[in-house]
Design an enzyme around this catalytic site. Structure first.
Site, PDB file in Angstrom:
ATOM      1  N   ALA A   1      52.643  17.241  60.018  1.00 49.90           N
ATOM      2  CA  ALA A   1      53.154  18.282  61.056  1.00 49.90           C
ATOM      3  C   ALA A   1      54.410  18.331  61.596  1.00 49.90           C
ATOM      4  O   ALA A   1      54.951  19.413  62.154  1.00 49.90           O
ATOM      5  CB  ALA A   1      51.961  18.279  62.170  1.00 49.90           C
TER       6      ALA A   1
ATOM      7  N   CYS B   1      59.154  23.974  51.419  1.00 52.82           N
ATOM      8  CA  CYS B   1      60.402  24.628  51.648  1.00 52.82           C
ATOM      9  C   CYS B   1      61.327  24.388  50.354  1.00 52.82           C
ATOM     10  O   CYS B   1      62.467  24.206  50.569  1.00 52.82           O
ATOM     11  CB  CYS B   1      61.191  24.701  53.037  1.00 52.82           C
ATOM     12  SG  CYS B   1      61.505  23.045  53.243  1.00 52.82           S
TER      13      CYS B   1
HETATM   14  C1  LIG Z   1      58.173  19.935  55.805  1.00 49.22           C
HETATM   15  S1  LIG Z   1      58.024  18.591  56.904  1.00 49.22           S
HETATM   16  C2  LIG Z   1      56.805  19.571  57.840  1.00 49.22           C
HETATM   17  C3  LIG Z   1      57.514  20.728  58.847  1.00 49.22           C
HETATM   18  C4  LIG Z   1      56.376  21.282  59.593  1.00 49.22           C
HETATM   19  N1  LIG Z   1      55.244  21.888  58.967  1.00 49.22           N
HETATM   20  C5  LIG Z   1      56.971  22.268  60.725  1.00 49.22           C
HETATM   21  O1  LIG Z   1      56.885  23.517  60.266  1.00 49.22           O
HETATM   22  O2  LIG Z   1      57.668  22.003  61.547  1.00 49.22           O
HETATM   23  C6  LIG Z   1      57.014  17.426  56.455  1.00 49.22           C
HETATM   24  C7  LIG Z   1      56.748  16.474  57.307  1.00 49.22           C
HETATM   25  O3  LIG Z   1      55.830  15.455  56.555  1.00 49.22           O
HETATM   26  C8  LIG Z   1      56.039  14.028  57.101  1.00 49.22           C
HETATM   27  N2  LIG Z   1      55.482  13.018  56.177  1.00 49.22           N
HETATM   28  C9  LIG Z   1      56.261  12.462  55.192  1.00 49.22           C
HETATM   29  N3  LIG Z   1      55.299  11.716  54.424  1.00 49.22           N
HETATM   30  C10 LIG Z   1      54.286  11.755  55.156  1.00 49.22           C
HETATM   31  C11 LIG Z   1      52.919  11.254  54.994  1.00 49.22           C
HETATM   32  N4  LIG Z   1      52.658  10.278  53.878  1.00 49.22           N
HETATM   33  N5  LIG Z   1      51.658  11.446  55.747  1.00 49.22           N
HETATM   34  C12 LIG Z   1      52.038  12.203  56.721  1.00 49.22           C
HETATM   35  N6  LIG Z   1      53.266  12.967  57.072  1.00 49.22           N
HETATM   36  C13 LIG Z   1      54.184  12.789  56.124  1.00 49.22           C
HETATM   37  C14 LIG Z   1      57.489  14.066  57.362  1.00 49.22           C
HETATM   38  O4  LIG Z   1      57.965  13.114  58.122  1.00 49.22           O
HETATM   39  C15 LIG Z   1      57.611  15.539  57.810  1.00 49.22           C
HETATM   40  O5  LIG Z   1      57.693  15.478  59.074  1.00 49.22           O
END
Ligand SMILES: C[S@@+](CC[C@H](N)C(=O)[O-])C[C@H]1O[C@@H](n2cnc3c(N)ncnc32)[C@H](O)[C@@H]1O
Length: 519
Positions: free
Chosen positions: A319, A443
Site C-alpha cells: 500500500a 505503473c
Molecule cells: C507501487 S508501490 C504502491 C503505491 C501505492 N499503491 C500508492 O498508490 O501510493 C509498491 C509498494 O510495494 C511495497 N513492497 C515492495 N515489496 C513488498 C512486499 N514484498 N510486500 C509488501 N509490500 C511490498 C513497496 O515498498 C511500495 O511501497
C-alpha cells in the site's frame, strides 16, 4: 522552459554592485542549489525528495526556485542527450570526465540547448560555478567544452549525433528508426526505448505500422513535465471546492482536478488537510474501475453465508505510500467495508497511516500492518472481498514525473521485480475469497511486468478469470477513454486488460488487470 526571468541571469546590471573578480568567483544561488542537487542525484538521491529541502534551505524566491527546479529536472530528463553532446565537445567519453565537472557541464548544456539563456550568460555562469565549487583547472576545461557545445542548436546536434532518430513528417510509417539514435536524441537508455516499443505492440496499442510514431510520442511525453492532478477524495471534499480554488476537472476520473502547469497543490486547504492530494489521473481511474467491478460482482450478495460478520473486507497488499489506499478508504465508507493495508517497509507504512488520516477521521475503518505481502495469502486465505495489488515495479510508466528513474533502473531490475510481482500476485489470489475481485496494477507498461506475470500466474489457476477491465474502466470514467482496446489482435490478455499511455490518455502508463475468483 519559458523562464520569465531568464533575462535576469544574463543581465549584467543585476550584479553590477560586484567587482568583476568577485563576479567570477561567485555563482548565483539558483545555479548553486541546482548543482548541489544534481550532485546528490548523481550519487543516488531522488530528485523529488532532494530538491525541495535545498530550495527551502537556500530561501530562494519563487522565480529563482522555479529556475533551479527547471535546471535540475531539465538536466535530469535530457542528460542522455547532453552527455552525447558533451562527449563530442570534450573529445572523450563522459565516463572519463570527473563526475562533478560532468554535472556542471550538463547544467551548462541545458541552459544552452534546452532553455533560452543567452550563450554568453550560460557559459560564464557555469564556468564561474565550476571555478568556485571545483577549481580553476576544471573551469577552463568547462569553458572550452561549453563553447563547443554552444556552436550548434539542439536540433543541429541531434542531426549530427542521432540522424535516424525521427520519422519523416509526411509518412510516419515508411521508415524504420534506429533505436540507438532514438535513445540519444530522446534521452532514454536504449533498453528502455526497446522495452517501450515492445510494450506498445504487446498491449496492442500500436500496429507494426504505427509503433515507431507511437514510440516517439511516448518518449516526447516522458520529456514533457506532466500537469499536476489532484484527487478529490469522495465524501471528504466536494470537487467544486477545488475547482473554485483554481483547478479544472480532469477529463476522465470523476475525482480528478487538474492544475495548470506550475500550480502549487499546497495552496489548497483540502490538500493540506489530506481531503485531497496529488495523484495521477490514471492511478485514480484504476481504483474506480476496481470498485466498479466490486460493486458489480457483489450486488445482491448481502445474504452471502461466506460473508464476514464485520462487513466486506478489502485489502491493499502493497500500500505504501497510500495514494490508492486513501481513495479506496474513501470509497469503502459508503460500502461499509473495512480496509486492511499491508506494506513491507515500516517507513512507508507510516506514510500510509498519515495519508489515510482524513479518511479515518471521516469514518473509514482502516488497519495498517507491516509485513511481507508474499505471506499474506497463506496467513489469511480466502479472506478478502476486494484485493488491490499495486505491485512494486520499474516505474517505466511514470518517467515524466520521475525523470531520474530512467537512469537509476537497470535491465536486471526487471527480472528481480517480475519474480517478486509473481509471488505477490499468487499471494494476493490466495487472500481473495471466492466471489471477490482483485486488481493487479503496475505503473510500468513493460510486457514482462504486466502481461507475462499475469500469463504465468493465470496458467496455474482454473478458478480465476479475467474480467473485462477496459469496460469497467470506461464505466468508471466521466467520458470514454480513447483507444482502450487493442488495435491489433494481441491476444486475450491484452484484450481484457488496460494499458494507459501518457501520449494517448495524458496519464502515467499504468496497467490494470481485474481478476475474479469463482470458487
Ligand atoms: C507501487 S508501490 C504502491 C503505491 C501505492 N499503491 C500508492 O498508490 O501510493 C509498491 C509498494 O510495494 C511495497 N513492497 C515492495 N515489496 C513488498 C512486499 N514484498 N510486500 C509488501 N509490500 C511490498 C513497496 O515498498 C511500495 O511501497
Amino acid at each position: 522552459m519559458s523562464h520569465g526571468g531568464q533575462a535576469r541571469y544574463s543581465d549584467p546590471a543585476r550584479r553590477s554592485a560586484q567587482r568583476p573578480s568577485e563576479r567570477r568567483r561567485q555563482a548565483d544561488p539558483a545555479r548553486r542549489v541546482a548543482f548541489a542537487s544534481l550532485r546528490a542525484i548523481s550519487d543516488g538521491a531522488y530528485a523529488n525528495l532532494d530538491l525541495p529541502g535545498r530550495l527551502r534551505d537556500a530561501r530562494l524566491g519563487a522565480r529563482d526556485a522555479a529556475f533551479a527546479t527547471e535546471l535540475v529536472y531539465g538536466v535530469t530528463r535530457m542528460r542522455g542527450f547532453y552527455d552525447a553532446v558533451i562527449a563530442r565537445g570534450a573529445g572523450r567519453d563522459v565516463e572519463k570526465i570527473d563526475a562533478p565537472v560532468l554535472d556542471a557541464l550538463r547544467l551548462g548544456a541545458h541552459q544552452l540547448l534546452g532553455m533560452r539563456v543567452p550563450a554568453h550568460a550560460a557559459v560564464d555562469a557555469t564556468v564561474g560555478l565550476v571555478r568556485s565549487e571545483i577549481g580553476a583547472g576544471p573551469a577552463s576545461f568547462t569553458n572550452a567544452v561549453l563553447r563547443r557545445v554552444s556552436e550548434r542548436s539542439a536540433e543541429r546536434w541531434r542531426d549530427l549525433l542521432a540522424p535516424h532518430a525521427d520519422l519523416p513528417a509526411d509518412d510516419a510509417g515508411s521508415e524504420r528508426l534506429d533505436l540507438e539514435d532514438v535513445a540519444v536524441a530522446h534521452s532514454h537508455p536504449a533498453w528502455i526505448v526497446r522495452a517501450l516499443r515492445t510494450a506498445l505492440l504487446a498491449h496492442g496499442t500500436s500496429t507494426p505500422d504505427t509503433v515507431d510514431a507511437d514510440l516517439l510520442a511516448v518518449l516526447r511525453a516522458d520529456n514533457h513535465p506532466a500537469d499536476v492532478a489532484l484527487v478529490a477524495r469522495p465524501g471528504l471534499v466536494d470537487p467544486e471546492e477545488l475547482l473554485e480554488a483554481g483547478g479544472r476537472p480532469g477529463p476522465y476520473a470523476p475525482t480528478a482536478v487538474v492544475l495548470d502547469r506550475g500550480g502549487d497543490p499546497g495552496r489548497f486547504r483540502a490538500v493540506r488537510e489530506g481531503r485531497a492530494a496529488v495523484q495521477d489521473e490514471g492511478s485514480q481511474l484504476l481504483v474506480h474501475a476496481l470498485v466498479r467491478a466490486y460493486d458489480d460482482l457483489t450486488a445482491g450478495r448481502v445474504d452471502d453465508p461466506a460473508a464476514s460478520p464485520d462487513g466486506p473486507r478489502w485489502l491493499d497488499l502493497a500500500a505504501g505510500p497510500g495514494g490508492k489506499a486513501a481513495l479506496l478508504a474513501a470509497l469503502s465508507i459508503p460500502r461499509g467495508a473495512q480496509l486492511f493495508c499491508n506494506e513491507v517497509s515500516e517507513h512507508r507504512a507510516e506514510l500510509v497511516e498519515s495519508t489515510l488520516g482524513a479518511a479515518m477521521d471521516a469514518g473509514a475503518e482502516v488497519f495498517v500492518g507491516v509485513g511481507d505481502g508474499r505471506g499474506v495469502g497463506a496467513e489469511e486465505p480466502d479472506s478478502f472481498d476486494l484485493v488491490l495489488l499495486d505491485a512494486p515495479c520499474t516505474g517505466l510508466g511514470a518517467l515524466r514525473r520521475r525523470p531520474d528513474a530512467r537512469w537509476r533502473r537497470v535491465p536486471a531490475d526487471v527480472a528481480d521485480l517480475t519474480a517478486l510481482q509473481e509471488e505477490l500476485l499468487v499471494s494476493a489470489l490466495g487472500a481473495l475469497r471466492p466471489g471477490g475481485v482483485l486488481a493487479y496494477a503496475t505503473c510500468s507498461p513493460h510486457d514482462a511486468e504486466t502481461l507475462q506475470v499475469l500469463r504465468r500466474v493465470l496458467a496455474t489457476r482454473d478458478d480465476v478469470r479475467l474480467l473485462d477491465a477496459p469496460a469497467y474502466l470506461d464505466a468508471a470514467a466521466v467520458t470514454p477513454l480513447p483507444d482502450l482496446r487493442p488495435r491489433i489482435d494481441a491476444g486475450d490478455l491484452a484484450a481484457r486488460t488496460v494499458q494507459l499511455w501518457p501520449h494517448r490518455h495524458g496519464t502515467d502508463a499504468m496497467f490494470l488487470a481485474l481478476l475474479a475468483r469463482d470458487r
